[in-house]
Design a protein around this motif. Structure first.
Motif, PDB file in Angstrom:
ATOM      1  N   UNK A  56       0.849  -1.185   0.000  1.00 15.58           N
ATOM      2  CA  UNK A  56       0.000   0.000   0.000  1.00 15.58           C
ATOM      3  C   UNK A  56       0.886   1.236   0.000  1.00 15.58           C
ATOM      4  N   UNK A  57       0.409   2.311  -0.606  1.00 19.44           N
ATOM      5  CA  UNK A  57       1.172   3.565  -0.603  1.00 19.44           C
ATOM      6  C   UNK A  57       1.035   4.320   0.706  1.00 19.44           C
ATOM      7  N   UNK A  58      -0.186   4.439   1.201  1.00 18.66           N
ATOM      8  CA  UNK A  58      -0.429   5.263   2.383  1.00 18.66           C
ATOM      9  C   UNK A  58      -0.546   4.394   3.626  1.00 18.66           C
ATOM     10  N   UNK A  59       0.443   4.544   4.527  1.00 16.94           N
ATOM     11  CA  UNK A  59       0.474   3.778   5.770  1.00 16.94           C
ATOM     12  C   UNK A  59       1.089   4.638   6.870  1.00 16.94           C
ATOM     13  N   UNK A  61       3.553   5.366  10.265  1.00 18.63           N
ATOM     14  CA  UNK A  61       4.936   5.117  10.675  1.00 18.63           C
ATOM     15  C   UNK A  61       5.923   5.263   9.531  1.00 18.63           C
ATOM     16  N   UNK A  62       5.717   4.559   8.437  1.00 17.67           N
ATOM     17  CA  UNK A  62       6.540   4.722   7.245  1.00 17.67           C
ATOM     18  C   UNK A  62       5.648   4.392   6.059  1.00 17.67           C
ATOM     19  N   UNK A  63       5.511   5.347   5.137  1.00 22.59           N
ATOM     20  CA  UNK A  63       4.621   5.100   4.005  1.00 22.59           C
ATOM     21  C   UNK A  63       5.252   4.128   3.003  1.00 22.59           C
ATOM     22  N   UNK A  64       4.454   3.735   2.039  1.00 21.47           N
ATOM     23  CA  UNK A  64       4.908   2.762   1.058  1.00 21.47           C
ATOM     24  C   UNK A  64       6.052   3.239   0.191  1.00 21.47           C
ATOM     25  N   UNK A  65       6.079   4.539  -0.117  1.00 22.28           N
ATOM     26  CA  UNK A  65       7.175   5.063  -0.928  1.00 22.28           C
ATOM     27  C   UNK A  65       8.519   4.935  -0.221  1.00 22.28           C
ATOM     28  N   UNK A  66       8.548   5.332   1.045  1.00 26.01           N
ATOM     29  CA  UNK A  66       9.805   5.248   1.793  1.00 26.01           C
ATOM     30  C   UNK A  66      10.221   3.789   1.981  1.00 26.01           C
ATOM     31  N   UNK A  93       2.102   7.169  -7.206  1.00 22.68           N
ATOM     32  CA  UNK A  93       2.262   5.991  -8.046  1.00 22.68           C
ATOM     33  C   UNK A  93       3.381   6.212  -9.053  1.00 22.68           C
ATOM     34  N   UNK A  94       3.429   7.391  -9.638  1.00 23.88           N
ATOM     35  CA  UNK A  94       4.508   7.708 -10.584  1.00 23.88           C
ATOM     36  C   UNK A  94       5.851   7.688  -9.864  1.00 23.88           C
ATOM     37  N   UNK A  95       5.902   8.267  -8.662  1.00 18.40           N
ATOM     38  CA  UNK A  95       7.141   8.236  -7.883  1.00 18.40           C
ATOM     39  C   UNK A  95       7.539   6.791  -7.591  1.00 18.40           C
ATOM     40  N   UNK A  96       6.568   5.962  -7.227  1.00 17.85           N
ATOM     41  CA  UNK A  96       6.864   4.559  -6.913  1.00 17.85           C
ATOM     42  C   UNK A  96       7.482   3.853  -8.108  1.00 17.85           C
ATOM     43  N   UNK A  97       6.971   4.106  -9.291  1.00 14.53           N
ATOM     44  CA  UNK A  97       7.550   3.502 -10.490  1.00 14.53           C
ATOM     45  C   UNK A  97       8.970   4.016 -10.716  1.00 14.53           C
ATOM     46  N   UNK A  98       9.202   5.304 -10.437  1.00  9.12           N
ATOM     47  CA  UNK A  98      10.558   5.846 -10.548  1.00  9.12           C
ATOM     48  C   UNK A  98      11.489   5.205  -9.524  1.00  9.12           C
ATOM     49  N   UNK A  99      10.959   4.888  -8.354  1.00 11.52           N
ATOM     50  CA  UNK A  99      11.769   4.300  -7.293  1.00 11.52           C
ATOM     51  C   UNK A  99      11.986   2.800  -7.477  1.00 11.52           C
ATOM     52  N   UNK A 100      11.417   2.220  -8.528  1.00  6.68           N
ATOM     53  CA  UNK A 100      11.691   0.824  -8.827  1.00  6.68           C
ATOM     54  C   UNK A 100      10.539  -0.143  -8.661  1.00  6.68           C
ATOM     55  N   UNK A 101       9.331   0.347  -8.388  1.00 11.60           N
ATOM     56  CA  UNK A 101       8.183  -0.564  -8.280  1.00 11.60           C
ATOM     57  C   UNK A 101       7.994  -1.311  -9.594  1.00 11.60           C
TER      58      UNK A 101
END
Length: 163
Positions: A56-59, A61-66, A93-101
């Motif tokens: 999930x992206x939004x969580x 303590x630490x979100x999904x992106x981090x 979502x775009x950031x996640x794909x940039x980060x390697x998702x």
């Protein structure tokens, strides 16, 4: 037949159970563990070394992106992100794909009339693509693209030699 181990990460207990049930119903996958936040996801990803992660992206303590950034920095793994359809969700979502998702799936949302059956179909399809990439040895994890600190100054075209 190879069974791929999946780590499911979502802050909603109900969503973790729904995702666990849908993934476990497919004989190609087994749910290795579940996590309720990004910190737990990073720890379990390193300890259990799952084949694939849904996150999930939004969580809290630490979100999904981090969590994705940390996992990809230490142990690149195919991660399928799950996100709601919002302006922030689209940007993340775009950031996640940039980060390697590996890919992303939209979570059920009343605004776009996605039901859990459709989400299940999309998620299982993406899990199978990731598993096939792993089995064929064609999975290539690219390094994350870091965000730039700010906007670039405009480039001035070279006017060429003086006349």
């Amino acid at each position: 037949m190879t069974t791929y181990r999946v780590l499911i990460v979502d802050d909603s207990r109900l969503m973790r159970q729904v995702l666990t049930d849908m993934v476990a119903a497919d004989g190609s996958f087994t749910v290795e563990a579940t996590a309720s936040n990004g910190e737990e996801a990073v720890r379990l990803a390193l300890e259990l070394r799952p084949d694939i992660i849904t996150m999930d992206l939004e969580m809290p303590q630490m979100n999904g992106l981090e969590a994705l950034r940390r996992i990809m920095a230490v142990r690149p793994t195919p991660v399928i992100m799950l996100s709601a359809v919002t302006d922030n969700g689209a940007r993340d979502t775009i950031k996640a794909l940039q980060y390697g998702a590996f890919d992303f799936v939209r979570k059920p949302d009343r605004a776009v009339q996605l039901d859990i059956g459709e989400v299940s179909k999309f998620l299982l399809e993406k899990l199978h693509v990731a598993a096939e990439s792993i089995s064929r040895g064609t999975l290539r994890m690219l390094p994350a693209v870091e965000e730039e600190a700010g906007p670039r100054p405009p480039q001035i075209a070279d006017p060429g030699p003086p006349i």
